[in-house]
Design a protein around this motif. Sequence first.
Motif, short mmCIF file in Angstrom:
data_model
loop_
_atom_site.label_atom_id
_atom_site.label_comp_id
_atom_site.label_asym_id
_atom_site.label_seq_id
_atom_site.Cartn_x
_atom_site.Cartn_y
_atom_site.Cartn_z
N GLU A 159 0.84 -1.20 0.00
CA GLU A 159 0.00 0.00 0.00
C GLU A 159 0.87 1.25 0.00
O GLU A 159 0.59 2.21 -0.73
CB GLU A 159 -0.93 -0.01 1.21
N LEU A 163 0.90 4.00 -3.06
CA LEU A 163 0.56 5.40 -2.85
C LEU A 163 1.73 6.31 -3.17
O LEU A 163 1.57 7.35 -3.83
CB LEU A 163 0.12 5.61 -1.40
N ARG A 176 -3.68 -0.49 -14.58
CA ARG A 176 -3.54 -1.52 -13.56
C ARG A 176 -2.37 -2.45 -13.86
O ARG A 176 -1.64 -2.87 -12.96
CB ARG A 176 -4.84 -2.31 -13.46
N ASP A 196 -7.07 -2.98 -7.36
CA ASP A 196 -8.31 -2.38 -6.88
C ASP A 196 -8.46 -2.53 -5.37
O ASP A 196 -8.86 -1.60 -4.67
CB ASP A 196 -9.52 -3.02 -7.58
N HIS A 198 -6.07 -2.93 -3.08
CA HIS A 198 -5.12 -2.09 -2.36
C HIS A 198 -5.52 -0.62 -2.41
O HIS A 198 -5.36 0.11 -1.42
CB HIS A 198 -3.72 -2.30 -2.92
N VAL A 199 -6.03 -0.16 -3.55
CA VAL A 199 -6.52 1.22 -3.65
C VAL A 199 -7.67 1.44 -2.68
O VAL A 199 -7.72 2.45 -1.96
CB VAL A 199 -6.96 1.54 -5.09
N LYS A 200 -8.59 0.49 -2.63
CA LYS A 200 -9.72 0.59 -1.72
C LYS A 200 -9.26 0.67 -0.27
O LYS A 200 -9.76 1.49 0.52
CB LYS A 200 -10.65 -0.61 -1.91
N ARG A 203 -7.81 4.11 0.51
CA ARG A 203 -8.89 5.10 0.65
C ARG A 203 -9.59 4.98 2.00
O ARG A 203 -9.88 5.99 2.66
CB ARG A 203 -9.91 4.91 -0.48
N ILE A 216 -6.64 8.97 -4.13
CA ILE A 216 -6.43 8.27 -5.41
C ILE A 216 -7.69 8.39 -6.26
O ILE A 216 -8.78 8.01 -5.83
CB ILE A 216 -6.08 6.79 -5.18
N THR A 218 -9.91 7.46 -9.60
CA THR A 218 -10.13 6.47 -10.65
C THR A 218 -10.30 7.16 -11.99
O THR A 218 -11.09 8.10 -12.12
CB THR A 218 -11.40 5.64 -10.36
N TYR A 224 -5.58 4.43 -12.54
CA TYR A 224 -5.61 5.33 -11.40
C TYR A 224 -4.55 6.42 -11.53
O TYR A 224 -3.54 6.27 -12.21
CB TYR A 224 -5.34 4.56 -10.09
#
Length: 233
Positions: A159, A163, A176, A196, A198-200, A203, A216, A218, A224
């Motif tokens: 993560e 980031l 991706r 997806d 890890h982005v979630k 957030r 981040i 979309t 991203y």
Amino acid sequence: MRKNVLVIDDEWNMRNLLKIYLSSEYTIYEASDAKEAFEVLSIEDIQAIILDIMLPKKDGWEICREIRLRSQIPILMLTALDELKDKVYGLDIGADDYMVKPFEPAELTARMKALLRRVNASDPSHEKVLNFKHGLLKIEMEAREVTVKGHKIDLTPKEFKLLSLLATSPKRVFTRDLLLDMVWGINDVLDDRTVDTHVKNIRIKVKKICPSYNPIKTVWGVGYKFNELDEGR
């Protein structure tokens, strides 16, 4: 300039074989266990690590976790294990790539070159601290810490890498597949849902402290990008 590579393996034959394969392009340092490895890391400028999993006392996974607490040196895991869950576990705790024994010399050298290219392309070390939105989000590269409104958030190694990669190229849209390649370093054991997820998670952790801030963005149909202006999802 030649790169310094540390080989951590308890088998002399394997260390010697790797040295034969790589010494024409890299300066090779050797360690047979965790103690020797950290001694080398404390005095030498190492640019990449080849790390065997099956080691005495501390296994490769534990060593990988300890290295990740201190450094972002790229790590290539080397093992006889060919289980998908083992590969995913190694990548999730911070390894950059994974090779299964036995292997061909050409594959090893190609993976080492690709690994160092990825790291060089995504290396944000020229900036030690990144600040966004007047300090609302701060990323400290050397300490590997992220704070939101002054509160530290706990990110996993992947993560944090995801980031910080997005934040160091805030104008760029990453697909991706590219994120899989640059953050995880291997495409054949993971899919788009890994990115997806890890982005979630990032957030969710940010929004626990600042519900109105989404770091981040979309880009539908593409991937991203870092959300400098907090333009929404």
